[in-house]
Design an enzyme around this catalytic site. Structure first.
Site, PDB file in Angstrom:
ATOM      1  N   LYS A   1     -48.930 -12.237 -34.400  1.00 40.78           N
ATOM      2  CA  LYS A   1     -48.750 -13.734 -34.601  1.00 40.78           C
ATOM      3  C   LYS A   1     -49.066 -14.595 -32.913  1.00 40.78           C
ATOM      4  O   LYS A   1     -49.285 -15.980 -33.491  1.00 40.78           O
ATOM      5  CB  LYS A   1     -47.300 -13.474 -34.464  1.00 40.78           C
ATOM      6  CG  LYS A   1     -46.553 -13.242 -33.361  1.00 40.78           C
ATOM      7  CD  LYS A   1     -44.927 -12.820 -33.630  1.00 40.78           C
ATOM      8  CE  LYS A   1     -44.454 -12.285 -32.414  1.00 40.78           C
ATOM      9  NZ  LYS A   1     -43.635 -11.271 -32.572  1.00 40.78           N
TER      10      LYS A   1
ATOM     11  N   ARG B   1     -30.671 -10.602 -30.983  1.00 42.01           N
ATOM     12  CA  ARG B   1     -31.247 -11.656 -31.864  1.00 42.01           C
ATOM     13  C   ARG B   1     -30.792 -11.116 -33.370  1.00 42.01           C
ATOM     14  O   ARG B   1     -30.066 -11.196 -33.723  1.00 42.01           O
ATOM     15  CB  ARG B   1     -32.687 -11.088 -31.809  1.00 42.01           C
ATOM     16  CG  ARG B   1     -33.530 -12.663 -31.644  1.00 42.01           C
ATOM     17  CD  ARG B   1     -35.103 -13.074 -31.239  1.00 42.01           C
ATOM     18  NE  ARG B   1     -36.076 -11.915 -32.163  1.00 42.01           N
ATOM     19  CZ  ARG B   1     -37.350 -11.679 -31.741  1.00 42.01           C
ATOM     20  NH1 ARG B   1     -37.918 -12.319 -30.919  1.00 42.01           N
ATOM     21  NH2 ARG B   1     -37.940 -10.794 -33.179  1.00 42.01           N
TER      22      ARG B   1
HETATM   23  C1  LIG Z   1     -43.040 -10.540 -32.212  1.00 44.98           C
HETATM   24  C2  LIG Z   1     -42.779  -9.098 -32.930  1.00 44.98           C
HETATM   25  C3  LIG Z   1     -43.172  -8.050 -32.289  1.00 44.98           C
HETATM   26  C4  LIG Z   1     -44.064  -7.640 -32.077  1.00 44.98           C
HETATM   27  O1  LIG Z   1     -43.796  -7.937 -30.391  1.00 44.98           O
HETATM   28  P1  LIG Z   1     -44.384  -7.193 -29.077  1.00 44.98           P
HETATM   29  O2  LIG Z   1     -44.463  -7.384 -28.290  1.00 44.98           O
HETATM   30  O3  LIG Z   1     -46.004  -8.026 -28.399  1.00 44.98           O
HETATM   31  O4  LIG Z   1     -45.159  -6.475 -29.094  1.00 44.98           O
HETATM   32  C5  LIG Z   1     -42.493  -6.629 -33.715  1.00 44.98           C
HETATM   33  N1  LIG Z   1     -41.169  -7.197 -34.331  1.00 44.98           N
HETATM   34  C6  LIG Z   1     -40.561  -8.347 -34.266  1.00 44.98           C
HETATM   35  C7  LIG Z   1     -39.758  -8.240 -34.751  1.00 44.98           C
HETATM   36  C8  LIG Z   1     -41.707  -9.175 -33.610  1.00 44.98           C
HETATM   37  O5  LIG Z   1     -40.121 -10.660 -33.936  1.00 44.98           O
END
Ligand SMILES: *Cc1c(COP(=O)(O)O)cnc(C)c1O
Length: 360
Positions: free
Chosen positions: A36, A131
């Site tokens: 992302k 969250r």
């Molecule tokens: C962004 C995100 C991740 C990835 O997180 P990183 O810290 O970049 O590894 C994984 N799961 C969810 C739900 C996220 O929003």
């Protein structure tokens, strides 16, 4: 080459992917590569898939849609829980989505039935970071409904820590996820594919000897891209931290007084200085330091996420980054390289003003 630009080393990203895949496989854990922060950049996703990553996570459905146009074989996971207004797009483009609301799940099921598709569901459990996620005590009621809804497939349960309040994954909360997995499978007489423990923030716990138990899946972004874990930003052993760097160009370089003079108020990007500071800044001081402006700003990066040896970031406005450098060897036209944290990377990747270049 065009400035500003991100320089991306695909070989190093490939190394990071292989290294993480291998290490986590030893603990029985597979990974979804979360792209992302790159807006589903096809070159990076290709590298990951070739390294053996079986699925790709994206937070915006638009990015999954564009990813499908270049690679329609890889499994996709929508990491942000879907908007009710987007369920049609979600089922037609994403293989799986993270979910926590029964209203949305009901709408996803209806959309999937209408399109004659099956849609995977990863149910998110709240384990303390506050969250997304269903509280553990409310989970069984949701599962009961999901199992009745048509055209949905319960892929598993997941948790996300470290992103909102920096709560660390540890043996206690991960054991809780494992026992929730066991209880659901026993209560409903089902088997689920993923017990998805979290993101890059899970890596320090695992590296320190954490026992995964039922945990068999992680969703990893930052560690793959930047080689760091997000809780303390420590470098992960064996990974490259400079696979992606930023280059910006100097447009003014001068010696100027160390403090501003004149009455000070707030700016678009900062609060007004304290009364005390205002007074001490009333007169122009006689201490000079280098003040260097780069043609990059808040619109393109998070200034607090940039680092370079010998450079102190003074601040930024929309289009200028102001730094001090000692000794100052930064002439107009000089290209300076910065390392980025996740927040700076995210903004740089999504800024149309920053070129993206692949270098070796
Ligand atoms: C962004 C995100 C991740 C990835 O997180 P990183 O810290 O970049 O590894 C994984 N799961 C969810 C739900 C996220 O929003």
């Amino acid at each position: 080459m065009k400035a500003p630009r991100l320089e991306i080393k695909l070989k190093q990203l490939q190394h990071n992917a292989k290294e993480l895949l291998e290490n986590l496989a030893l603990q029985g854990i597979s990974i979804t590569g979360v792209s992302k922060a790159t807006m589903a950049m096809p070159e990076i996703i290709n590298i990951w898939v070739n390294a053996g990553i079986h699925s790709i996570g994206e937070s915006r459905i638009e990015n999954i849609e564009s990813l499908n146009k270049v690679n329609n074989r890889v499994r996709t996971l929508l990491t942000r829980i879907p908007m009710l207004s987007q369920v049609d797009q979600v089922v037609s483009h994403a293989s799986i989505s993270c979910n926590s609301e029964l209203t949305v799940l009901t709408a996803l099921a209806a959309a999937a039935a209408k399109q004659n598709l099956r849609h995977g569901v990863l149910l998110m459990v709240e384990l303390g970071d506050l969250r997304e996620g269903i509280l553990p005590e409310d989970l069984n009621e949701v599962i009961k409904q999901v199992l009745i809804l048509p055209n949905l497939e319960l892929i598993g349960i997941g948790a996300n820590l470290g992103c909102q309040n920096g709560v660390a994954p540890d043996q206690k909360n991960m054991n809780e996820l494992s026992s929730i997995m066991n209880n659901i499978e026993a209560d409903f007489k089902i088997k689920m594919e993923w017990c998805s423990g979290g993101n890059s923030a899970n890596l320090p716990w695992l590296a320190a000897g954490g026992k995964p138990d039922r945990l068999n899946h992680l969703r990893i972004g930052e560690a793959l891209l930047l080689g760091r874990e997000p809780l303390t930003r420590t470098k992960i052993k064996g990974l490259y931290t400079d696979a992606i760097t930023l280059v910006a160009e100097v447009i003014e370089t001068k010696l100027k007084p160390t403090t501003p003079w004149g009455m000070q108020y707030q700016t678009s990007f900062s609060d007004a200085p304290s009364e005390q500071n205002k007074e001490s800044n009333a007169k122009q001081n006689k201490i000079y330091e280098s003040r260097i402006l780069f043609a990059i700003g808040e619109q393109d990066i998070d200034p607090s996420g940039l680092k370079a040896d010998g450079i102190e970031i003074k601040g930024a406005s929309s289009d200028y980054l102001v730094v001090s450098s000692s000794p100052n060897t930064l002439n107009v036209g000089y290209e300076q390289r910065f390392s980025l944290n996740y927040s700076a990377l995210l903004r740089a990747m999504t800024s149309p003003y920053i070129a993206k270049c692949f270098v070796s």
